[in-house]
Design an enzyme around this catalytic site. Structure first.
Site, PDB file in Angstrom:
ATOM      1  CG  ASP A  44      -1.636   1.193   1.510  1.00  0.00           C
ATOM      2  OD1 ASP A  44      -2.396   1.587   0.618  1.00  0.00           O
ATOM      3  OD2 ASP A  44      -1.476   1.792   2.585  1.00  0.00           O
ATOM      4  CG  ASP A  46      -1.812   7.734   0.590  1.00  0.00           C
ATOM      5  OD1 ASP A  46      -1.015   8.683   0.602  1.00  0.00           O
ATOM      6  OD2 ASP A  46      -2.583   7.497  -0.355  1.00  0.00           O
TER       7      ASP A  46
HETATM    8  O1  C5P Z   1      -2.486   4.415  -0.571  1.00  0.00           O
HETATM    9  P1  C5P Z   1      -3.743   4.114   0.193  1.00  0.00           P
HETATM   10  O2  C5P Z   1      -4.548   3.004  -0.420  1.00  0.00           O
HETATM   11  O3  C5P Z   1      -3.494   3.936   1.637  1.00  0.00           O
HETATM   12  O4  C5P Z   1      -4.614   5.476   0.034  1.00  0.00           O
HETATM   13  C1  C5P Z   1      -5.824   5.678   0.639  1.00  0.00           C
HETATM   14  C2  C5P Z   1      -5.758   6.548   1.870  1.00  0.00           C
HETATM   15  O5  C5P Z   1      -5.985   7.908   1.534  1.00  0.00           O
HETATM   16  C3  C5P Z   1      -6.873   6.159   2.816  1.00  0.00           C
HETATM   17  O6  C5P Z   1      -6.391   5.450   3.917  1.00  0.00           O
HETATM   18  C4  C5P Z   1      -7.547   7.470   3.224  1.00  0.00           C
HETATM   19  O7  C5P Z   1      -7.542   7.701   4.618  1.00  0.00           O
HETATM   20  C5  C5P Z   1      -6.777   8.542   2.516  1.00  0.00           C
HETATM   21  N1  C5P Z   1      -7.676   9.504   1.856  1.00  0.00           N
HETATM   22  C6  C5P Z   1      -7.503  10.843   2.087  1.00  0.00           C
HETATM   23  N2  C5P Z   1      -8.326  11.758   1.477  1.00  0.00           N
HETATM   24  C7  C5P Z   1      -9.298  11.343   0.657  1.00  0.00           C
HETATM   25  C8  C5P Z   1      -9.474   9.979   0.391  1.00  0.00           C
HETATM   26  C9  C5P Z   1      -8.622   9.074   1.022  1.00  0.00           C
HETATM   27  O8  C5P Z   1      -6.596  11.240   2.835  1.00  0.00           O
HETATM   28  N3  C5P Z   1     -10.076  12.244   0.090  1.00  0.00           N
HETATM   29 MG    MG Z   2      -2.859   3.193   3.400  1.00  0.00          MG
END
Ligand code: C5P
Ligand code: MG
Length: 292
Positions: A44, A46
């Site tokens: 993954d 983030d």
């Molecule tokens: O790379 P990863 O799959 O972890 O990316 C998704 C992350 O991005 C989620 O865990 C979520 O908390 C975050 N996110 C965010 N802002 C958004 C949508 C998702 O920070 N608008």
């Molecule tokens: Mg993540």
């Protein structure tokens, strides 16, 4: 097993939780025996390759890096933050099932993508926004990326974040090696380089299984490698390996960054190794060193 403990002192740190240490050790030995030619790493992005916090401050996700006045206005930023306040607690709520979370995650991502599209974001401005977002990859990331490249072990980065931003972070960190593959939500720009939408099926935290089957499984570099080291920070990340055709050994590592007490039990149940509030790549690097 004392011999393995000597070789992997990192696994004895208090921040490391394991349901079955025996199983972890057996899997590691099997992977070591099979060699790097059989290995792939699926991670993954983030809050897994990138940090959750730095000097006590939350580090940005790829979506949050877009919160920069070069790209979006104050109003849009304010709306995005409001949505984060509503939906992030749902994303990490241990009392809800993924089935209950999925429609709400789709709602969150869809609303944010709409807001972003209204901002007429220019592709040319992304690099500067990333540059000004500060340090974001976990300590020791260079060793992790460089070692995998050196061994020609494919690294699949599978992210529900924004692919264009993710790639820019990896590029600016100087670790975008040829063995790196990315599956993520990519921006679609018009002929003038202005954002007009997002490409492909939406990837959110809890539909990575569909992404794995549709997008990861066809990648020839990954298809013939049955041993998988998986890294994530969400229970949804465990589905990232569902596209692996004939898995022999799967070792899963989960970063438990937030809501530690509430979620420890479910993480220990789901991941082979759980790293509690660990902002470094120390353990993944030690595992790699042992396996290879
Ligand atoms: O790379 P990863 O799959 O972890 O990316 C998704 C992350 O991005 C989620 O865990 C979520 O908390 C975050 N996110 C965010 N802002 C958004 C949508 C998702 O920070 N608008
Ligand atoms: Mg993540």
């Amino acid at each position: 097993h004392p011999a393995l403990s000597l070789q992997l002192p990192e696994l004895s740190k208090v921040s490391v939780l394991m349901r079955q240490r025996n199983k972890v050790e057996n899997t590691l030995r099997a992977m070591q025996h099979a060699g790097p030619g059989t290995l792939q790493v699926i991670s993954d992005f983030d809050m897994t390759l990138s940090r959750f916090a730095h000097h006590g401050k939350r580090a940005p996700t790829t979506h949050n890096i877009l919160d920069h006045r070069l790209l979006i206005d104050e109003d849009c930023a304010c709306n995005m933050r409001k949505l984060l306040k509503i939906y992030y607690p749902i994303e990490i709520d241990p009392s809800l099932t993924s089935e209950q979370k999925i429609p709400l995650m789709v709602e969150w991502w869809t609303k944010v993508h709409h807001l972003l599209i209204q901002q007429k974001i220019q592709r040319d401005m992304l690099a500067q926004a990333v540059q000004e977002s500060g340090v974001i990859l976990r300590e020791g990331y260079e060793v992790f990326f460089d070692r995998l490249a050196e061994l020609q072990v494919p690294l699949l980065i599978f992210s529900a974040g924004v692919g264009d931003i993710l790639e820019e972070v990896v590029r600016q960190s100087q670790v975008f090696h040829p063995n790196v593959h990315v599956i993520s939500n990519y921006m679609d720009f018009d002929a003038n380089g202005v954002l007009r939408g997002f490409k492909g099926p939406l990837i959110h935290t809890f539909n990575k299984r569909e992404g794995a089957l549709l997008l990861a499984a066809p990648l020839p570099e990954l298809r013939e490698r049955p041993n998988v080291l998986l890294l994530g920070d969400s229970l949804g990340d465990l589905a990232m390996a569902d596209g692996v055709a004939r898995p022999h050994n799967l070792l899963t590592v989960g970063f438990l960054n937030d809501q530690v007490e509430e979620r420890a039990e479910s993480y220990v149940e789901a991941f082979d190794i759980v790293l509690v509030k660990d902002e470094s790549m120390e353990v993944p690097n030690a595992l790699l060193k042992f396996i290879t």
